[in-house]
Design a protein around this motif. Sequence first.
Motif, PDB file in Angstrom:
ATOM      1  N   UNK A  79      17.617  58.755  -0.183  1.00  0.00           N
ATOM      2  CA  UNK A  79      18.604  57.926   0.509  1.00  0.00           C
ATOM      3  C   UNK A  79      19.699  58.785   1.099  1.00  0.00           C
ATOM      4  N   UNK A  80      20.661  58.166   1.774  1.00  0.00           N
ATOM      5  CA  UNK A  80      21.798  58.930   2.289  1.00  0.00           C
ATOM      6  C   UNK A  80      22.500  59.659   1.149  1.00  0.00           C
ATOM      7  N   UNK A  81      22.996  60.870   1.438  1.00  0.00           N
ATOM      8  CA  UNK A  81      23.626  61.672   0.400  1.00  0.00           C
ATOM      9  C   UNK A  81      24.757  60.906  -0.281  1.00  0.00           C
ATOM     10  N   UNK A  82      24.706  60.878  -1.608  1.00  0.00           N
ATOM     11  CA  UNK A  82      25.806  60.280  -2.368  1.00  0.00           C
ATOM     12  C   UNK A  82      25.840  60.887  -3.760  1.00  0.00           C
ATOM     13  N   UNK A  83      27.037  60.973  -4.311  1.00  0.00           N
ATOM     14  CA  UNK A  83      27.256  61.409  -5.693  1.00  0.00           C
ATOM     15  C   UNK A  83      28.182  60.392  -6.334  1.00  0.00           C
ATOM     16  N   UNK A  84      27.737  59.790  -7.415  1.00  0.00           N
ATOM     17  CA  UNK A  84      28.557  58.842  -8.154  1.00  0.00           C
ATOM     18  C   UNK A  84      28.426  59.136  -9.644  1.00  0.00           C
ATOM     19  N   UNK A  85      29.550  59.147 -10.317  1.00  0.00           N
ATOM     20  CA  UNK A  85      29.566  59.339 -11.768  1.00  0.00           C
ATOM     21  C   UNK A  85      30.162  58.088 -12.403  1.00  0.00           C
ATOM     22  N   UNK A  86      29.468  57.561 -13.394  1.00  0.00           N
ATOM     23  CA  UNK A  86      29.978  56.401 -14.123  1.00  0.00           C
ATOM     24  C   UNK A  86      30.593  56.896 -15.421  1.00  0.00           C
ATOM     25  N   UNK A  87      31.854  56.524 -15.639  1.00  0.00           N
ATOM     26  CA  UNK A  87      32.612  57.019 -16.771  1.00  0.00           C
ATOM     27  C   UNK A  87      33.114  55.864 -17.623  1.00  0.00           C
ATOM     28  N   UNK A  88      33.109  56.064 -18.929  1.00  0.00           N
ATOM     29  CA  UNK A  88      33.842  55.164 -19.818  1.00  0.00           C
ATOM     30  C   UNK A  88      35.260  55.690 -19.929  1.00  0.00           C
ATOM     31  N   UNK A  89      36.239  54.837 -19.703  1.00  0.00           N
ATOM     32  CA  UNK A  89      37.640  55.260 -19.683  1.00  0.00           C
ATOM     33  C   UNK A  89      38.495  54.244 -20.449  1.00  0.00           C
ATOM     34  N   UNK A  90      39.749  54.586 -20.703  1.00  0.00           N
ATOM     35  CA  UNK A  90      40.655  53.605 -21.320  1.00  0.00           C
ATOM     36  C   UNK A  90      40.838  52.347 -20.475  1.00  0.00           C
ATOM     37  N   UNK A  91      40.507  52.411 -19.174  1.00  0.00           N
ATOM     38  CA  UNK A  91      40.618  51.253 -18.290  1.00  0.00           C
ATOM     39  C   UNK A  91      39.306  50.472 -18.181  1.00  0.00           C
ATOM     40  N   UNK A  92      38.294  50.887 -18.969  1.00  0.00           N
ATOM     41  CA  UNK A  92      36.966  50.294 -18.868  1.00  0.00           C
ATOM     42  C   UNK A  92      36.012  51.232 -18.141  1.00  0.00           C
ATOM     43  N   UNK A  93      34.818  50.771 -17.862  1.00  0.00           N
ATOM     44  CA  UNK A  93      33.849  51.597 -17.155  1.00  0.00           C
ATOM     45  C   UNK A  93      34.251  51.703 -15.681  1.00  0.00           C
ATOM     46  N   UNK A  94      34.265  52.944 -15.200  1.00  0.00           N
ATOM     47  CA  UNK A  94      34.724  53.237 -13.835  1.00  0.00           C
ATOM     48  C   UNK A  94      33.687  54.102 -13.146  1.00  0.00           C
ATOM     49  N   UNK A  95      33.424  53.845 -11.873  1.00  0.00           N
ATOM     50  CA  UNK A  95      32.539  54.690 -11.074  1.00  0.00           C
ATOM     51  C   UNK A  95      33.377  55.455 -10.064  1.00  0.00           C
ATOM     52  N   UNK A  96      33.212  56.772 -10.058  1.00  0.00           N
ATOM     53  CA  UNK A  96      33.897  57.595  -9.064  1.00  0.00           C
ATOM     54  C   UNK A  96      32.847  58.227  -8.154  1.00  0.00           C
ATOM     55  N   UNK A  97      33.242  58.587  -6.966  1.00  0.00           N
ATOM     56  CA  UNK A  97      32.324  59.239  -6.042  1.00  0.00           C
ATOM     57  C   UNK A  97      32.112  58.376  -4.811  1.00  0.00           C
ATOM     58  N   UNK A  98      31.098  58.765  -4.055  1.00  0.00           N
ATOM     59  CA  UNK A  98      30.822  58.066  -2.804  1.00  0.00           C
ATOM     60  C   UNK A  98      29.342  58.147  -2.480  1.00  0.00           C
TER      61      UNK A  98
END
Length: 210
Positions: A191-210
């Motif tokens: 697929x189109x280039x993308x990097x996403x990391x899913x993290x568990x954080x104090x704010x809940x589960x968060x996805x960073x990247x694009x």
Amino acid sequence: MRSEIDHLVVACADLEQGSAWAKATLGVEPQPGGRHLTMGTHNRLLKLGARCYLELIALDPDGTPPAQPRWFDLDNSDVRARIALAPVLLTWVAATSHLIEAVTRVPALGEVTAFTRNAYAWRFALPPDGRLNFGGVLPALIQWDGAHPAEQLPDSGCALLSLDLAHPAASSVVPLYRELKLMGPIDLRPGPRSLRARLRTPLGDVTIGE
């Protein structure tokens, strides 16, 4: 030989921008890191696991311009334009205990270069042009010689859950992953280039990247 996720590389216009982003997005203040004199960069760090962390990296305004291109494509004008707007998950780094063998298996990783900073010493596979391999989907490779930064970082309440990657040439990247024997929660798809990391954080589960 095997390799596993060592750290995520989030590039910033400056470390103040990166720290504000981490606080707002992840709910945690990053810890002081240090300067990379050879590369003209500096960083702040956030623990994600026993031997895993997130690195906020930026050009060091007090550093000397390096003799060679900076790592992680940080001399690229397009990259600099992107991070001027907001921090960007550029790539990731995998750790191995057999870096020479890894570079022999996958020459595109670059040349093995030694670095030191305070109590830390490591070897890094550095592409001569500083570019990201497969747009950052193929990780940079590192071998730590002794202490690991994550061992010294306080618990942040954050953890890496998964690394989700895509690239138009995924079928060419998969054999390289196999050569490096990459381990961990990594998913690579076409697929189109993308990097996403899913993290568990104090704010809940968060996805960073694009």
